[in-house]
Scaffold this motif. Sequence first.
Motif, PDB file in Angstrom:
ATOM      1  N   ILE A   1       0.884  -1.234  -0.029  1.00 43.16           N
ATOM      2  CA  ILE A   1       0.052  -0.106  -0.100  1.00 43.16           C
ATOM      3  C   ILE A   1       0.912   1.263   0.084  1.00 43.16           C
ATOM      4  O   ILE A   1       2.067   1.368   0.549  1.00 43.16           O
TER       5      ILE A   1
ATOM      6  N   PRO B   1       1.254   4.146   2.193  1.00 40.49           N
ATOM      7  CA  PRO B   1       0.447   4.702   3.665  1.00 40.49           C
ATOM      8  C   PRO B   1       0.123   6.164   3.792  1.00 40.49           C
ATOM      9  O   PRO B   1      -0.572   6.710   4.734  1.00 40.49           O
TER      10      PRO B   1
ATOM     11  N   VAL C   1      -6.177   4.780   5.366  1.00 40.72           N
ATOM     12  CA  VAL C   1      -5.054   4.085   6.267  1.00 40.72           C
ATOM     13  C   VAL C   1      -5.167   4.684   7.617  1.00 40.72           C
ATOM     14  O   VAL C   1      -5.271   5.559   7.868  1.00 40.72           O
TER      15      VAL C   1
ATOM     16  N   LYS D   1      -5.584  -0.658   6.560  1.00 45.20           N
ATOM     17  CA  LYS D   1      -5.901  -0.215   5.326  1.00 45.20           C
ATOM     18  C   LYS D   1      -7.454  -0.646   5.073  1.00 45.20           C
ATOM     19  O   LYS D   1      -7.493  -1.682   4.945  1.00 45.20           O
TER      20      LYS D   1
ATOM     21  N   SER E   1     -12.545   3.326   8.310  1.00 46.89           N
ATOM     22  CA  SER E   1     -11.037   3.247   8.719  1.00 46.89           C
ATOM     23  C   SER E   1     -11.056   3.686  10.256  1.00 46.89           C
ATOM     24  O   SER E   1     -10.644   3.157  11.239  1.00 46.89           O
TER      25      SER E   1
END
Length: 332
Positions: A44, A46, A261, A276, A285
Amino acid sequence: MSTAVVMVEVQRGGLVESRHRGHAVVCDASGAVVAAWGDPDAVILPRSSVKMIQALPLIESGAADRAGLGVEQLALACASHQGAPLHVGKVGDWLATLGLDESHLRCGAQPTRDRDERQRMVRAEEAPCQLHNNCSGKHAGFLTLTRDLGAGPEYNEIDHPVQVAVRAAFEDVTGAASPTFGIDGCSAPNFATTMQGLARAMARFAVARPDTGDARGRAAGRLVQAMMAHPDLVAGQGRACTELMQAAEGKAAIKTGAEGVFTAILPEQGLGVALKIEDGAARASEAAIAALLVRLGVLQADDPAVRRRMAAPVTNWRGITTGEVRAVPGLF
């Protein structure tokens, strides 16, 4: 096929209306996975969840101390603030101590997220500037290091000494070379890593102490302490990072990033958390990180700030509660 798992459900009328899938990893400082949901090897970007990593060279180089930076400036270097007068004023003052101003930033202008300040600016017909950008504290840190190095003004360029130092720190704490990078909303490079690498990095911060260890460890310890000492500077009033850190009462440093994230640093347990949400939804999230931190014992499920996110009400235009956004039971 995606290996993400359902982490958050949106319920209405007794039915599950939609689901948010994602990945989460908890690591210790050795990089060992303590718990995982989804794929620990998922790669990913971040985003802003790693601003504390991006601030490491600022401290370990000695630039922060030579510039006389205090705890507030270090917290702002890790911040995704909302451009309230508190944040704008402190970043502006920081630049002034360097003999610089807003024009030296390279993050771009961004409308303030602070409601009262936004209304004031509209009435005054005042345009937002780069100080309002949620990343202006991080960029003030980049400028501090740039000046200390005697480097050129385009500190966002991938081959600039600042970003070379950031990449080296990032790859060290995540434990692997970054496979690629993207350009963040503030125009700085954002280096990719795996979910496990991100959690490992946060665990490295969790065991760091400002008065012991090597230069990198001492720098990490100072940044964690700064974030926990000033959660209001890391995000702002009503924001998840600020409210959840306040609820944790010194047990966690928590940081969000764009596109779903979150990271968390748990010093008492020596653990790091990476999360994530695959579709990038902030509502999911926030619910998921709150639930995970309840599971790990740093948040209480009955805390108002936690309840508002683990089981956030869905309301209609008349203010009637019609459903809720809820973390799935397996997370907490």
